[in-house]
Scaffold this motif. Structure first.
Motif, PDB file in Angstrom:
ATOM      1  N   ARG A  74       0.821  -1.226   0.000  1.00 21.59           N
ATOM      2  CA  ARG A  74       0.000   0.000   0.000  1.00 21.59           C
ATOM      3  C   ARG A  74       0.848   1.266   0.000  1.00 21.59           C
ATOM      4  O   ARG A  74       0.435   2.287  -0.542  1.00 21.59           O
ATOM      5  N   GLY A  78      -1.010   2.793  -2.968  1.00 17.91           N
ATOM      6  CA  GLY A  78      -2.187   3.541  -2.566  1.00 17.91           C
ATOM      7  C   GLY A  78      -2.007   5.040  -2.481  1.00 17.91           C
ATOM      8  O   GLY A  78      -2.841   5.727  -1.917  1.00 17.91           O
ATOM      9  N   VAL A  85      -8.170   0.840  -2.687  1.00 17.44           N
ATOM     10  CA  VAL A  85      -7.881  -0.559  -2.380  1.00 17.44           C
ATOM     11  C   VAL A  85      -8.868  -1.003  -1.311  1.00 17.44           C
ATOM     12  O   VAL A  85      -8.916  -0.429  -0.233  1.00 17.44           O
ATOM     13  N   ASP A  88      -6.048  -5.691   0.549  1.00 20.69           N
ATOM     14  CA  ASP A  88      -4.649  -5.716   0.124  1.00 20.69           C
ATOM     15  C   ASP A  88      -4.002  -7.092   0.229  1.00 20.69           C
ATOM     16  O   ASP A  88      -2.819  -7.256  -0.027  1.00 20.69           O
ATOM     17  N   ASP A  93      -7.567  -5.897   6.667  1.00 18.89           N
ATOM     18  CA  ASP A  93      -8.451  -4.795   6.283  1.00 18.89           C
ATOM     19  C   ASP A  93      -9.895  -5.257   6.097  1.00 18.89           C
ATOM     20  O   ASP A  93     -10.695  -4.577   5.477  1.00 18.89           O
TER      21      ASP A  93
END
Length: 147
Positions: A74, A78, A85, A88, A93
């Motif tokens: 990320r 990101g 996203v 991941d 998450d």
């Protein structure tokens, strides 16, 4: 390229490996190309290129599966204002461990052929094996808010 019932195989002599791409959305195609890996732990990059066949695609979602111990980096992926996203691959998450999902938030429409398409560099980190190929790679003309 050779065509099957629902896959395409890259058989070009200038490629070092053949990649099968499942065609989920007949208007949207996605291909992958391995770039490099360096260690330790493995940090690998792959390019994903999406192309529209018949009409412009303004909302799209990409998903793929990673081997155990690998996840999307990320910190290097990101940092854009146009990609969100949702998973991941870490499982931390709320998404499934090993599953990566992202979609476009704004801009970056994919124009129909003969346009070169949209290429996204995907950075990955792996404490296991090098990641040179993404399994279950899919691109869909959709958006999580508008399936």
């Amino acid at each position: 390229m050779t065509a099957g019932s629902d896959t395409l195989t890259n058989t070009s002599p200038d490629k070092t490996m053949a990649i099968d791409t499942e065609i989920v959305d007949p208007n949207l195609r996605i291909d992958q190309k391995f770039n490099s890996c360096w260690e330790p732990p493995w940090t690998c990059t792959l390019d994903l290129t999406m192309q529209a066949k018949e009409h412009r695609v303004t909302e799209w979602t990409v998903s793929f599966t990673l081997p155990k111990g690998a996840h999307l980096d990320r910190d290097h992926f990101g940092n854009t204002d146009w990609v969100e996203v949702t998973s991941d691959g870490t499982g931390n998450d709320g998404g499934e461990a090993g599953k990566v999902v992202f979609y476009n938030k704004a801009g970056h429409a994919i124009e129909p052929l003969p346009n070169d398409g949209l290429t996204i560099r995907v950075p990955l980190v792996s404490t296991g094996d090098k990641v040179e190929h993404l399994d279950d790679l899919h691109a869909e003309e959709s958006h999580p808010d508008h399936p």
